[in-house]
Design an enzyme around this catalytic site. Structure first.
Site, PDB file in Angstrom:
ATOM      1  N   HIS A 237      -8.349  15.159 -19.523  1.00  0.00           N
ATOM      2  CA  HIS A 237      -9.373  15.424 -20.532  1.00  0.00           C
ATOM      3  C   HIS A 237      -9.121  16.813 -21.106  1.00  0.00           C
ATOM      4  O   HIS A 237      -8.541  17.678 -20.437  1.00  0.00           O
ATOM      5  CB  HIS A 237     -10.765  15.372 -19.918  1.00  0.00           C
ATOM      6  CG  HIS A 237     -11.189  13.998 -19.499  1.00  0.00           C
ATOM      7  ND1 HIS A 237     -12.490  13.698 -19.194  1.00  0.00           N
ATOM      8  CD2 HIS A 237     -10.484  12.853 -19.339  1.00  0.00           C
ATOM      9  CE1 HIS A 237     -12.578  12.421 -18.867  1.00  0.00           C
ATOM     10  NE2 HIS A 237     -11.366  11.887 -18.940  1.00  0.00           N
TER      11      HIS A 237
ATOM     12  N   GLU B 266     -11.002  19.360 -21.499  1.00  0.00           N
ATOM     13  CA  GLU B 266     -11.533  20.445 -20.677  1.00  0.00           C
ATOM     14  C   GLU B 266     -10.625  20.744 -19.483  1.00  0.00           C
ATOM     15  O   GLU B 266     -10.341  21.907 -19.179  1.00  0.00           O
ATOM     16  CB  GLU B 266     -12.929  20.104 -20.138  1.00  0.00           C
ATOM     17  CG  GLU B 266     -13.957  19.828 -21.202  1.00  0.00           C
ATOM     18  CD  GLU B 266     -14.131  18.338 -21.464  1.00  0.00           C
ATOM     19  OE1 GLU B 266     -13.139  17.642 -21.781  1.00  0.00           O
ATOM     20  OE2 GLU B 266     -15.283  17.864 -21.374  1.00  0.00           O
TER      21      GLU B 266
ATOM     22  N   CYS C  67     -17.948  15.165 -19.209  1.00  0.00           N
ATOM     23  CA  CYS C  67     -18.254  14.091 -18.264  1.00  0.00           C
ATOM     24  C   CYS C  67     -18.483  14.715 -16.884  1.00  0.00           C
ATOM     25  O   CYS C  67     -18.312  15.926 -16.690  1.00  0.00           O
ATOM     26  CB  CYS C  67     -17.101  13.084 -18.215  1.00  0.00           C
ATOM     27  SG  CYS C  67     -15.588  13.735 -17.455  1.00  0.00           S
TER      28      CYS C  67
ATOM     29  N   CYS D 294     -15.361  16.613 -15.532  1.00  0.00           N
ATOM     30  CA  CYS D 294     -15.138  17.899 -16.193  1.00  0.00           C
ATOM     31  C   CYS D 294     -16.230  18.899 -15.830  1.00  0.00           C
ATOM     32  O   CYS D 294     -15.950  20.085 -15.616  1.00  0.00           O
ATOM     33  CB  CYS D 294     -15.047  17.705 -17.697  1.00  0.00           C
ATOM     34  SG  CYS D 294     -13.567  16.776 -18.181  1.00  0.00           S
TER      35      CYS D 294
END
Length: 166
Positions: free
Chosen positions: A54, A56, A85, A88
């Site tokens: 992701h 992040e 999410c 993260c």
């Protein structure tokens, strides 16, 4: 520098992700004292064949490499186009990022204000300050347009293309 400026940088990264067929999410980590961008990344799970890639996570990894520590300095702010999410949010907590600014909310998979609400759990050791909704409309539109285009059936003009006519 303003939150909107850094979020516009994250939105640019999100557009790059979309062009590569990735969910359009971008992330920028900024040193609040100097205004310097420490790390930045676009979503990459498909291209990297890595479900944890992701935006992040990739930006946090780069920032940790640059700073030489998995605990990031307490003067950093993470800007991301979509509410983090649960995965993260957990990683952000472990790094001790001081502040998180996000654009669009994620009522389905969010881990901050929706869903798991990771930072509200008593077991969470670090909760950053949160600013939500910065450039939310632009971030949400980018996501909606991306998924709408992926779900659209082929147009009638292209249907049957390449088949012999009867």
């Amino acid at each position: 520098m303003s939150d909107r400026l850094y979020m516009s940088m994250a939105l640019s990264l999100a557009r790059t992700a979309a062009e590569l067929g990735e969910t359009p999410v971008g992330c920028v980590i900024v040193d609040e004292a100097t205004g310097e961008v420490v790390a930045a990344a676009a979503n990459g799970p498909i291209g990297m064949t890595d479900p944890t890639a992701h935006a992040e996570i990739l930006a946090l990894r780069r920032a940790a490499e640059i700073t030489g520590n998995y605990r990031l300095r307490p003067d950093l702010t993470l800007y991301v186009t979509l509410e983090p999410c649960a995965m993260c949010a957990g990683a952000i907590s472990h790094t001790r990022i001081a502040r998180v600014v996000y654009g669009a909310s994620d009522s389905k998979s969010g881990g901050v204000a929706h869903g798991a609400k990771v930072w509200d759990h008593p077991q969470c050791h670090w909760k950053p300050a949160v600013t939500e909704g910065v450039e939310a409309e632009a971030a949400a539109k980018l996501l909606k347009d991306f998924f709408k285009a992926r779900r659209q059936p082929p147009s009638p003009r292209n249907a049957g293309e390449g088949e012999d006519e009867k």
